[in-house]
Design a protein around this motif. Structure first.
Motif, PDB file in Angstrom:
ATOM      1  N   THR A   1      54.120  59.874  13.917  1.00  0.00           N
ATOM      2  CA  THR A   1      53.971  61.031  13.044  1.00  0.00           C
ATOM      3  C   THR A   1      54.662  60.739  11.714  1.00  0.00           C
ATOM      4  OG1 THR A   1      54.558  63.356  12.725  1.00  0.00           O
ATOM      5  CG2 THR A   1      56.003  62.088  14.173  1.00  0.00           C
ATOM      6  N   ARG A   2      54.159  61.309  10.649  1.00  0.00           N
ATOM      7  CA  ARG A   2      54.816  61.116   9.350  1.00  0.00           C
ATOM      8  C   ARG A   2      56.068  61.975   9.246  1.00  0.00           C
ATOM      9  NH1 ARG A   2      49.239  62.705   6.925  1.00  0.00           N
ATOM     10  NH2 ARG A   2      49.541  63.919   8.816  1.00  0.00           N
TER      11      ARG A   2
ATOM     12  N   VAL B   1      38.582  59.096  26.878  1.00  0.00           N
ATOM     13  CA  VAL B   1      37.411  59.670  27.542  1.00  0.00           C
ATOM     14  C   VAL B   1      36.486  60.177  26.444  1.00  0.00           C
ATOM     15  CG1 VAL B   1      38.645  61.888  27.869  1.00  0.00           C
ATOM     16  CG2 VAL B   1      36.594  61.389  29.213  1.00  0.00           C
TER      17      VAL B   1
ATOM     18  N   ARG C   1      50.069  66.933  19.538  1.00  0.00           N
ATOM     19  CA  ARG C   1      50.103  68.392  19.329  1.00  0.00           C
ATOM     20  C   ARG C   1      49.014  69.082  20.151  1.00  0.00           C
ATOM     21  NH1 ARG C   1      51.588  66.454  14.223  1.00  0.00           N
ATOM     22  NH2 ARG C   1      49.461  66.500  13.398  1.00  0.00           N
TER      23      ARG C   1
ATOM     24  N   GLY D   1      41.549  68.526  21.829  1.00  0.00           N
ATOM     25  CA  GLY D   1      41.729  68.181  23.235  1.00  0.00           C
ATOM     26  C   GLY D   1      40.468  67.601  23.849  1.00  0.00           C
TER      27      GLY D   1
HETATM   28  N1  NAP Z   1      39.059  62.128  24.319  1.00  0.00           N
HETATM   29  C1  NAP Z   1      40.203  61.467  24.325  1.00  0.00           C
HETATM   30  O1  NAP Z   1      40.412  60.524  25.119  1.00  0.00           O
HETATM   31  C2  NAP Z   1      41.281  61.823  23.355  1.00  0.00           C
HETATM   32  C3  NAP Z   1      42.468  61.063  23.331  1.00  0.00           C
HETATM   33  C4  NAP Z   1      43.446  61.423  22.418  1.00  0.00           C
HETATM   34  C5  NAP Z   1      43.244  62.485  21.555  1.00  0.00           C
HETATM   35  N2  NAP Z   1      42.083  63.187  21.609  1.00  0.00           N
HETATM   36  C6  NAP Z   1      41.857  64.287  20.679  1.00  0.00           C
HETATM   37  O2  NAP Z   1      41.735  63.716  19.386  1.00  0.00           O
HETATM   38  C7  NAP Z   1      42.277  64.648  18.430  1.00  0.00           C
HETATM   39  C8  NAP Z   1      43.327  63.919  17.606  1.00  0.00           C
HETATM   40  O3  NAP Z   1      42.760  62.764  17.043  1.00  0.00           O
HETATM   41  P1  NAP Z   1      42.958  62.396  15.502  1.00  0.00           P
HETATM   42  O4  NAP Z   1      42.127  61.204  15.219  1.00  0.00           O
HETATM   43  O5  NAP Z   1      42.751  63.634  14.701  1.00  0.00           O
HETATM   44  O6  NAP Z   1      44.506  62.073  15.382  1.00  0.00           O
HETATM   45  P2  NAP Z   1      45.464  61.047  16.136  1.00  0.00           P
HETATM   46  O7  NAP Z   1      44.950  59.669  16.047  1.00  0.00           O
HETATM   47  O8  NAP Z   1      45.844  61.586  17.466  1.00  0.00           O
HETATM   48  O9  NAP Z   1      46.755  61.239  15.266  1.00  0.00           O
HETATM   49  C9  NAP Z   1      46.750  61.001  13.900  1.00  0.00           C
HETATM   50  C10 NAP Z   1      48.146  61.308  13.489  1.00  0.00           C
HETATM   51  O10 NAP Z   1      49.019  60.287  13.952  1.00  0.00           O
HETATM   52  C11 NAP Z   1      50.070  60.134  13.043  1.00  0.00           C
HETATM   53  N3  NAP Z   1      49.975  58.772  12.511  1.00  0.00           N
HETATM   54  C12 NAP Z   1      48.936  57.936  12.599  1.00  0.00           C
HETATM   55  N4  NAP Z   1      49.238  56.776  12.010  1.00  0.00           N
HETATM   56  C13 NAP Z   1      50.486  56.909  11.565  1.00  0.00           C
HETATM   57  C14 NAP Z   1      51.351  56.025  10.870  1.00  0.00           C
HETATM   58  N5  NAP Z   1      50.974  54.805  10.525  1.00  0.00           N
HETATM   59  N6  NAP Z   1      52.577  56.469  10.561  1.00  0.00           N
HETATM   60  C15 NAP Z   1      52.957  57.719  10.917  1.00  0.00           C
HETATM   61  N7  NAP Z   1      52.170  58.581  11.572  1.00  0.00           N
HETATM   62  C16 NAP Z   1      50.956  58.165  11.891  1.00  0.00           C
HETATM   63  C17 NAP Z   1      49.900  61.221  11.992  1.00  0.00           C
HETATM   64  O11 NAP Z   1      50.578  62.346  12.563  1.00  0.00           O
HETATM   65  P3  NAP Z   1      51.183  63.579  11.741  1.00  0.00           P
HETATM   66  O12 NAP Z   1      49.999  64.419  11.395  1.00  0.00           O
HETATM   67  O13 NAP Z   1      52.110  64.236  12.728  1.00  0.00           O
HETATM   68  O14 NAP Z   1      51.890  63.013  10.567  1.00  0.00           O
HETATM   69  C18 NAP Z   1      48.405  61.433  12.008  1.00  0.00           C
HETATM   70  O15 NAP Z   1      48.044  62.725  11.551  1.00  0.00           O
HETATM   71  C19 NAP Z   1      42.870  65.793  19.214  1.00  0.00           C
HETATM   72  O16 NAP Z   1      41.959  66.875  19.248  1.00  0.00           O
HETATM   73  C20 NAP Z   1      43.034  65.221  20.584  1.00  0.00           C
HETATM   74  O17 NAP Z   1      43.001  66.186  21.585  1.00  0.00           O
HETATM   75  C21 NAP Z   1      41.098  62.892  22.480  1.00  0.00           C
END
Ligand code: NAP
Length: 172
Positions: A70-71, A8, A52, A22
């Motif tokens: 997650t790593r 979204v 998280r 979020g």
């Molecule tokens: N609007 C929406 O539809 C929507 C959907 C989803 C999320 N969100 C929001 O987006 C934000 C998060 O997005 P983001 O881009 O920061 O992060 P993300 O894509 O949710 O997660 C990135 C994390 O995934 C893990 N990761 C990714 N590739 C990996 C790999 N190849 N091997 C191991 N682990 C891997 C790592 O976790 P670790 O840090 O644990 O190592 C990395 O820090 C949050 O605020 C969430 O609420 C919004």
């Protein structure tokens, strides 16, 4: 296995409102759609950061089977549930291949931005379903990070509510 990215976003392409975690800006219509549509998938993959941000609110149901990338999978031993919620340190491509090998048929890839970007760059997405909410943020996490150029084809557009659109694309 069919793999669908689901997100979204604001009308200017933000997954988050400014620096907030979020997707609290999602309308009730989108929340309803998301819950219903997840029920049509047998597995889902999310990034550690997205997990998280949502774990306090999200109820872990037996289906779909959930994988969190997650790593540090060992940090989540207490939360992992065999056959329900798995934490793994793998490239998205290896994860998707493994889920297909295990017999899953429909995978929802629910972000966030880093996971969606890595997945689209690796050619893992068959479709992308975007809810567009009638709000602009100007800043926040973008749907895709960095420089990408990925062509999509429009599959369909529907209204989830008076002001909220669901747009479905497939990768070209
Ligand atoms: N609007 C929406 O539809 C929507 C959907 C989803 C999320 N969100 C929001 O987006 C934000 C998060 O997005 P983001 O881009 O920061 O992060 P993300 O894509 O949710 O997660 C990135 C994390 O995934 C893990 N990761 C990714 N590739 C990996 C790999 N190849 N091997 C191991 N682990 C891997 C790592 O976790 P670790 O840090 O644990 O190592 C990395 O820090 C949050 O605020 C969430 O609420 C919004």
């Amino acid at each position: 296995m069919l793999t669908v990215g689901i997100a979204v976003m604001s009308l200017d392409g933000c997954l988050t409102r400014h620096g907030e975690e979020g997707a609290g800006f999602a309308s009730r219509e989108d929340q309803h759609f998301f819950a219903e549509t997840l029920g049509t998938f047998d597995c889902m993959v999310m990034g550690g950061a997205g997990y998280r941000a949502s774990r306090a609110r999200a109820r872990v149901t037996p289906a779909p089977f959930r994988v969190v990338l997650t790593r540090e999978p060992e940090a989540y031993t207490a939360e992992a549930q065999a056959g329900v919620l798995e934490f793994r340190s793998d490239e998205p491509a290896e994860t998707i291949r493994d889920l297909a090998r295990r017999g899953f048929a429909r995978c929802a890839l629910v972000g966030g931005a880093r996971l969606l970007t890595a997945s689209v760059k690796a050619g893992l997405l068959d479709e992308l379903w975007l809810t567009v909410e009638p709000v602009a943020f100007g800043s926040g996490l973008r749907l895709f990070e960095g420089r990408v150029e990925i062509p999509f084809e429009l599959v369909g557009v529907e209204s989830l509510g008076r002001h909220t659109l669901l747009i479905r694309y497939r990768t070209a």
